[in-house]
Design a protein around this motif. Structure first.
Motif, PDB file in Angstrom:
ATOM      1  N   ILE A 272       1.063   6.875  -0.545  1.00 29.37           N
ATOM      2  CA  ILE A 272       0.068   5.819  -0.442  1.00 29.37           C
ATOM      3  C   ILE A 272      -0.352   5.377  -1.846  1.00 29.37           C
ATOM      4  O   ILE A 272      -0.545   6.205  -2.743  1.00 29.37           O
ATOM      5  CB  ILE A 272      -1.165   6.294   0.345  1.00 29.37           C
ATOM      6  CG1 ILE A 272      -0.772   6.669   1.787  1.00 29.37           C
ATOM      7  CG2 ILE A 272      -2.248   5.221   0.357  1.00 29.37           C
ATOM      8  CD1 ILE A 272      -0.372   5.502   2.648  1.00 29.37           C
TER       9      ILE A 272
ATOM     10  N   ASP B 165      -5.657   1.796   6.410  1.00 26.84           N
ATOM     11  CA  ASP B 165      -4.291   2.279   6.216  1.00 26.84           C
ATOM     12  C   ASP B 165      -4.278   3.800   6.105  1.00 26.84           C
ATOM     13  O   ASP B 165      -5.134   4.400   5.468  1.00 26.84           O
ATOM     14  CB  ASP B 165      -3.682   1.673   4.944  1.00 26.84           C
ATOM     15  CG  ASP B 165      -3.415   0.190   5.088  1.00 26.84           C
ATOM     16  OD1 ASP B 165      -3.323  -0.283   6.234  1.00 26.84           O
ATOM     17  OD2 ASP B 165      -3.302  -0.503   4.052  1.00 26.84           O
TER      18      ASP B 165
ATOM     19  N   ALA C  41      -3.929  -0.178  -0.888  1.00 23.71           N
ATOM     20  CA  ALA C  41      -4.001   0.085   0.550  1.00 23.71           C
ATOM     21  C   ALA C  41      -5.357  -0.374   1.097  1.00 23.71           C
ATOM     22  O   ALA C  41      -6.376  -0.299   0.406  1.00 23.71           O
ATOM     23  CB  ALA C  41      -3.790   1.566   0.824  1.00 23.71           C
TER      24      ALA C  41
ATOM     25  N   GLY D  47       0.783  -1.225   0.000  1.00 23.77           N
ATOM     26  CA  GLY D  47       0.000   0.000   0.000  1.00 23.77           C
ATOM     27  C   GLY D  47       0.815   1.276   0.000  1.00 23.77           C
ATOM     28  O   GLY D  47       0.242   2.373   0.002  1.00 23.77           O
TER      29      GLY D  47
END
Length: 221
Positions: free
Chosen positions: A119, A128, A124, A46
């Protein structure tokens, strides 16, 4: 979110791809080697690690060694032939296939890597977030934890690492600008069937290698 990590080791080899048979190292750590080292400490699907700067904290010193390497490789074509026929040899006898090759390595290296992560939304999880990943990687660096042994270009050259709160001064002999020529930036995996190397013109300014963004005009494809 940013991190700052100090790494060091007795030897390093950041191999120039234009050298085919015998290994010759770049003068300093490459961005791809720095990214790989950080990923060996903490990797997660992620997030994507991006190296911003590499500080060279030790004078650049080269040394020559001779290493035993396996001369041959098993090609995909040979493996396919053995699988289709159901017989044949899919192994190498290293004691019969060893060849001595010279290598030009770096000696007594020490760097500080400044990096950050982005990210990757499609990979992800819902829970997260940047703060979570920042806490995890900071804790792992402080404790000396890693998923696989970090190394300096080649697996036989392990790297030590520790968090860096204050970047040490540049060695006297590295002050000023030092042209390093074209350096491997990273590999572009956008097209899995057509993986291509990326290069940039590297300049060491007062011991600091500034790494341009991948989408900048400085990165050549």
């Amino acid at each position: 979110m940013p991190i700052c990590i100090e790494v060091w080791g007795d030897y390093a080899c950041f191999t120039r791809p234009e050298m085919k048979t015998e290994r010759v190292s770049y003068d300093v750590m490459t961005p791809s080697a720095a990214r790989g080292l950080i990923e060996s400490i903490y990797w997660h699907p992620g997030i994507r690690w991006i190296v911003d700067r590499i500080h060279v904290l030790a004078p650049i010193r080269f040394t020559n060694i001779r290493r035993n390497e396996v001369r041959s490789t098993i090609s995909a074509r040979s493996a396919k032939t053995v699988m289709e026929r159901g017989q044949g040899e899919l192994y190498l006898i290293t004691s019969q296939d060893i060849q001595q090759r010279a290598a030009l390595l770096l000696q007594d290296v020490r760097y500080v890597i400044e990096a950050h992560f982005d990210i990757v939304p499609e990979k992800a999880a819902l829970g997260d977030n940047p703060g979570k990943f920042q806490d995890i990687v900071t804790r792992r660096i402080a404790r000396g934890q890693f998923y696989s042994q970090p190394y300096l270009g080649c697996r036989e050259f392990p790297a030590h690492f520790a968090p860096c709160s204050t970047i040490p001064p540049c060695p006297q002999e590295l002050l000023g600008n030092r042209e390093l020529g074209y350096m491997l930036y990273d590999m572009d995996y956008t097209e899995p069937e057509d993986i291509r190397p990326l290069f940039f013109r590297a300049v060491l300014r007062d011991g600091i290698l500034h790494v341009p963004p991948q989408d900048s005009e400085e990165v050549r494809r």
